[in-house]
Design a protein around this motif. Structure first.
Motif, PDB file in Angstrom:
ATOM      1  N   ARG A  81      39.009  77.071  79.793  1.00  0.00           N
ATOM      2  CA  ARG A  81      38.971  75.621  79.939  1.00  0.00           C
ATOM      3  C   ARG A  81      39.281  75.293  81.705  1.00  0.00           C
ATOM      4  O   ARG A  81      38.667  74.787  82.151  1.00  0.00           O
ATOM      5  CB  ARG A  81      40.003  74.855  79.311  1.00  0.00           C
ATOM      6  CG  ARG A  81      39.935  73.424  78.896  1.00  0.00           C
ATOM      7  CD  ARG A  81      40.769  72.954  78.072  1.00  0.00           C
ATOM      8  NE  ARG A  81      40.825  73.499  76.844  1.00  0.00           N
ATOM      9  CZ  ARG A  81      42.043  74.192  76.478  1.00  0.00           C
ATOM     10  NH1 ARG A  81      43.282  74.131  77.174  1.00  0.00           N
ATOM     11  NH2 ARG A  81      42.297  74.763  75.301  1.00  0.00           N
ATOM     12  N   ALA A  82      40.269  75.978  82.203  1.00  0.00           N
ATOM     13  CA  ALA A  82      40.435  75.977  83.692  1.00  0.00           C
ATOM     14  C   ALA A  82      39.127  76.488  84.256  1.00  0.00           C
ATOM     15  O   ALA A  82      38.846  75.609  85.404  1.00  0.00           O
ATOM     16  CB  ALA A  82      41.660  76.769  83.984  1.00  0.00           C
ATOM     17  N   LEU A  83      38.534  77.603  84.072  1.00  0.00           N
ATOM     18  CA  LEU A  83      37.332  78.101  84.921  1.00  0.00           C
ATOM     19  C   LEU A  83      36.298  76.790  84.566  1.00  0.00           C
ATOM     20  O   LEU A  83      35.465  76.638  85.463  1.00  0.00           O
ATOM     21  CB  LEU A  83      37.064  79.414  84.667  1.00  0.00           C
ATOM     22  CG  LEU A  83      37.859  80.479  84.782  1.00  0.00           C
ATOM     23  CD1 LEU A  83      37.648  81.752  84.114  1.00  0.00           C
ATOM     24  CD2 LEU A  83      37.625  80.519  86.398  1.00  0.00           C
ATOM     25  N   ALA A  84      36.153  76.512  83.253  1.00  0.00           N
ATOM     26  CA  ALA A  84      34.842  75.468  83.155  1.00  0.00           C
ATOM     27  C   ALA A  84      35.102  74.116  84.113  1.00  0.00           C
ATOM     28  O   ALA A  84      34.247  73.631  84.353  1.00  0.00           O
ATOM     29  CB  ALA A  84      34.958  74.984  81.627  1.00  0.00           C
ATOM     30  N   GLY A  85      36.480  73.704  84.149  1.00  0.00           N
ATOM     31  CA  GLY A  85      36.656  72.849  85.350  1.00  0.00           C
ATOM     32  C   GLY A  85      36.067  72.952  86.403  1.00  0.00           C
ATOM     33  O   GLY A  85      35.917  72.031  87.237  1.00  0.00           O
TER      34      GLY A  85
END
Ligand SMILES: Cc1cc2nc3c(=O)[nH]c(=O)nc-3n(C[C@H](O)[C@H](O)[C@H](O)COP(=O)(O)OP(=O)(O)OC[C@H]3O[C@@H](n4cnc5c(N)ncnc54)[C@H](O)[C@@H]3O)c2cc1C
Length: 464
Positions: free
Chosen positions: A72-76
């Motif tokens: 999720r953090a990388l997708a951000g």
């Protein structure tokens, strides 16, 4: 050109040189495609050793959560995370082939099996490693393995004076010209992993695993300043602030050890430097010691006599009586309250204090006569802070097969020292009902080791 960036053991955005390293390796004339990858090792989470499951559902869920949070953090940042599941060398080399990767970048492992994965990968694709989870990870600080002392004291004396830990890197932000695989591009390679969705945790505290780890560090060091009394509180058995509780995020790699170290130094400079602040660094050096010991002795750590004597990987051999005692030890039903309270805590929470771990390990090995590797395997299954080097290294240490002679603890003496009035035992074993420290009296029928007798005589119904 395509590089796979393996984020196993590096599921974090703060102080993650794997992400920055690839950025700095870029050359604008030939910008490589960067593919962030993680592979959940099927054998490590679903396999067995000595007839025991290698990981509890709780530990699997913790790891799946960590992967989901990082994704999720990388997708951000519009970066995808390819999530693989299976035998890591096969899965990753297959992906490298499909994407025609020319380089794999990974964290330098400590464990033998993790090292073997990289050996196998190198047969298919060049692999570059960075030792991102060690204090002595930089090329200037890394010890030569053939000159590495086998005693912790010698290691500390040799290394401490030189210890200029590299500063932690900032939280990662994609760099101009970097060309990461996007979440959409990554999705098509994650099919195998999606079958693990059924194991995901239904609910948890808000915040990502990395955020929670950084919050804990801030709370422990800066808000509560619990580090300032660590040396006196660290031998407690339970509570929120008796010790740092950094072990689980350090073990899974969502907290950087260099960042921890830096924060302790900052606290020492800005607030207070005392024996306690030093002692937290001292314990992080223990972690470091076992990491390098594992690199030095490799698979010997899983042998019956670990790094001492002939290699012997035969399965631990138990009499039916020992098997029964081992099963009871695991379940927290040994009949020795101090042992059972600690084991029930482990079974309920996936954690146990260092004092508790030393006692239950010593009891299993020296009082019940069970092969230390079974205890290590059970801890591997249950511990949420399971770390191959710290776990197997500490077990071998207590058995006398590692970096010391045998360490036998007198469980009753320890119970009287660290749970003087029996409050911990009472909280964990509500079915017991005895006043004062009489709560530490072993159940009737338990074989009492001779060396406990004089300590049992000190049990009294009065509060101490
Ligand atoms: C039999 C046995 C098995 C163990 N298995 C593990 C394990 O799988 N994973 C693990 O992280 N620790 C293990 N330890 C070490 C230690 O018990 C835990 O690191 C500690 O209890 C974790 O709590 P904390 O983070 O609050 O530690 P703190 O007391 O706050 O210590 C700070 C950090 O120092 C390191 N540390 C402290 N003590 C040790 C030690 N004896 N050896 C290595 N590192 C240490 C850990 O990274 C810990 O987070 C084991 C100890 C024993 C005796």
């Amino acid at each position: 050109m395509t590089s796979l960036v393996l984020l196993d053991q590096a599921l974090r955005l703060h102080d993650n040189p794997l992400l920055w390293h690839t950025a700095s390796a870029n050359d604008s004339s030939n910008t490589p495609r960067l593919v962030a990858v993680v592979c959940l090792n099927k054998a490590a989470f679903f396999g067995q050793q000595y007839g025991l499951a290698r990981a509890s559902l709780f530990r699997l869920q913790q790891h799946l959560q960590l992967i989901a949070d990082t994704k999720r953090a990388l997708a951000g940042l519009n970066i995808g995370l390819v999530t693989l599941f299976g035998e890591p060398a096969a899965e990753i080399s297959n992906l490298a082939k499909m994407l025609q990767a020319n380089l794999i970048v990974a964290a330098t492992p400590t464990g033998y099996h993790e090292q073997q994965t990289l050996v196998k990968l190198r047969q298919h694709c060049p692999v570059s490693t960075l030792d991102i989870n060690s204090l002595l990870g930089s090329a200037q600080l890394a010890p030569e393995l053939n000159r590495l002392p086998d005693s912790f004291s010698a290691f500390r004396k040799q290394r401490e004076p030189l210890l200029q830990v590299a500063p932690a890197l900032a939280t990662y932000q994609p760099q101009p010209g970097q060309n990461w695989f996007t979440p959409k591009e990554s999705a098509e390679f994650c099919e195998n992993f999606s079958q693990l969705a059924a194991f995901s945790q239904p609910s948890r505290q808000p915040g990502s695993s990395e955020q929670l780890a950084l919050q804990r560090l801030d709370d422990y060091i800066w808000q509560q300043q619990a580090i300032s009394y660590y040396k006196t509180s660290r031998n407690s058995l339970s509570g929120d602030y008796y010790a740092s509780k950094f072990s689980a995020p350090l073990a899974t790699g969502c907290l950087s050890v260099r960042y921890c170290w830096q924060q302790i130094l900052d606290f020492e400079q800005q607030r207070l430097a005392n024996d306690s602040t030093y002692w937290l660094k001292f314990e992080l050096l223990w972690r470091e010691f076992f990491r390098w010991q594992f690199r030095k002795y490799g698979k010997a750590w899983f042998s019956k006599n670990a790094i001492k004597g002939q290699l012997d990987f035969s399965r631990p051999d138990l009499s039916s009586c020992q098997q029964h005692a081992f099963n009871n030890w695991c379940a927290g039903n040994s009949g020795v309250p101090f042992i059972d309270a600690n084991m029930r805590l482990l079974n309920a929470t996936g954690l146990m204090s260092n004092r508790g771990r030393q006692n239950v390990a010593s009891f299993l090995i020296h009082d019940l006569g069970v092969d230390w590797r079974l205890g290590a395997a059970y801890f591997e299954q249950r511990l949420l802070d399971y770390d191959v080097a710290s776990n197997w290294g500490n077990w071998a240490y207590i058995a006398g097969s590692g970096n010391s002679g045998e360490r036998q603890f007198n469980v009753i003496k320890q119970a009287l020292s660290y749970d003087a009035n029996g409050d911990f035992v009472r909280a964990m074993l509500p079915e017991l009902n005895a006043p004062g420290n009489l709560i530490h009296q072993p159940a009737p029928g338990i074989k009492i080791p001779e060396h406990w007798q004089s300590w049992l005589a000190k049990l009294t119904a009065h509060k101490l």
